[in-house]
Design an enzyme around this catalytic site. Structure first.
Site, PDB file in Angstrom:
ATOM      1  N   CYS A 131       0.833  -1.207   0.000  1.00 27.04           N
ATOM      2  CA  CYS A 131       0.000   0.000   0.000  1.00 27.04           C
ATOM      3  C   CYS A 131       0.867   1.256   0.000  1.00 27.04           C
ATOM      4  CB  CYS A 131      -0.915  -0.008   1.227  1.00 27.04           C
ATOM      5  SG  CYS A 131      -1.956   1.458   1.367  1.00 27.04           S
TER       6      CYS A 131
ATOM      7  N   CYS B  21      -0.447   4.112   2.197  1.00 29.96           N
ATOM      8  CA  CYS B  21      -0.154   3.896   3.616  1.00 29.96           C
ATOM      9  C   CYS B  21       1.290   4.231   3.964  1.00 29.96           C
ATOM     10  CB  CYS B  21      -0.418   2.437   4.002  1.00 29.96           C
ATOM     11  SG  CYS B  21      -2.024   1.788   3.557  1.00 29.96           S
ATOM     12  N   ASP B  22       2.226   3.837   3.098  1.00 27.07           N
ATOM     13  CA  ASP B  22       3.629   3.793   3.498  1.00 27.07           C
ATOM     14  C   ASP B  22       4.587   4.681   2.711  1.00 27.07           C
ATOM     15  OD1 ASP B  22       2.936   1.912   5.409  1.00 27.07           O
ATOM     16  OD2 ASP B  22       3.249   0.233   4.041  1.00 27.07           O
TER      17      ASP B  22
END
Length: 310
Positions: free
Chosen positions: A135, A138-139
């Site tokens: 993701c 997300c990261d």
């Protein structure tokens, strides 16, 4: 069936969306059972740090899952362990059959999520959360000004690659074919981006690293057979996503790819059955989107049951 197996609402899936749906349904004074085959929190339990959930600058995934669980159960929802085998539509009643018990409810909310396909190569599991990610949204922030790799060649791989390119030093797409499968618009953007690089006809063989983090991707050139290592700090894998919907295949609510089809109110075409989160076909799969959809599903469950009583 004993009354302790009968509920107004059964939520299948104890991730952020399912816990939120249970919270809203319970706060509407409905009897609610949350069923999950594992510990509550879902994929949050595999997330070391979360820094994009409003209200928390930085929180551990299991800690956020615990807080959501406590909020739902404090409102009156119950939690039970069970691997759901199937859901049977019996008109106004839905029967949920797990590996150990059967339950009844007038409303079933499906929140079983989806899983990313894995490469199943050495280092993938070892470095999950230490440089291996599924993701970018997300990261990406953890890899600012770093070299990263994206493995895959479809829409998701290129979309996420472009997202990463906003902050990463470079993004190298490693693809097993000699051309991308992504739609042409995305390809054009990727090829025009100076930060995007491409390795063609490459079979990923391993993800390498030291004791703490990823250091590179080992791949084989399928044309020459030569093995090479691309030095990177992060590896983002996009080789497909599978909806966890096998138990619901007989309800007639899935599309050809196995995703559950709903409207904006999280309603499926089957009255009394709602779905939310990653089991739906959508572009953004985040804790925040699951929570938003969970609140809608929980409220819609109340609305549905209220109309039955009229």
């Amino acid at each position: 069936m004993a009354d302790d197996k009968k509920f107004d609402v059964i939520v299948i899936g104890g991730g952020p969306g399912g816990l939120t749906a249970a919270l809203y349904a319970a706060r509407a004074n409905l009897s609610v059972m949350i069923l999950d085959r594992g510990i509550y929190g879902g994929q949050m339990n595999n997330t070391a740090g979360i820094d994009n959930y409003p209200g928390f600058v930085d929180i551990q995934g299991p800690e956020l899952g615990e807080k959501m669980y406590q909020t739902a159960t404090n409102a009156g929802a119950e939690f039970g362990y069970g691997d759901v085998q199937t859901v049977k539509d019996e008109g106004l009643i839905k029967r949920v059959i797990t590996d150990t018990a059967e339950y009844e409810a007038k409303v079933v909310i499906l929140a079983t999520g989806a899983v990313h396909k894995h490469l199943n190569v050495t280092g993938e599991d070892e470095y999950a959360g230490k440089g291996v990610s599924y993701c970018a949204v997300c990261d990406a922030a953890f890899f600012k000004d770093e070299d990263v790799a994206v493995i895959g060649g479809g829409d998701s791989a290129i979309q996420e690659g472009l997202y990463l390119a906003q902050s990463a030093k470079s993004v190298t797409v490693i693809h097993r074919r000699d051309q991308l499968r992504a739609k042409q618009e995305l390809q054009s953007k990727a090829f025009a981006n100076d930060k995007m690089k491409f390795v063609w006809n490459a079979q990923t063989e391993a993800i390498e690293g030291d004791e703490a983090k990823v250091t590179g991707v080992k791949y084989k050139d399928k044309e020459t057979g030569e093995e090479k290592v691309l030095p990177v700090a992060g590896v983002f894998i996009y080789v497909g996503i599978l909806a966890q919907t096998e138990p619901f295949k007989d309800l007639g609510i899935l599309d050809e790819q196995g995703w559950i089809v709903t409207d904006d109110h999280m309603k499926t075409k089957l009255p009394g059955v709602f779905a939310l989160g990653d089991v739906r076909e959508k572009d953004l799969r985040q804790i925040t989107t699951a929570v938003g959809e969970g609140s809608i599903a929980g409220q819609e469950a109340y609305n549905y049951l209220s109309k039955l009583d009229d």
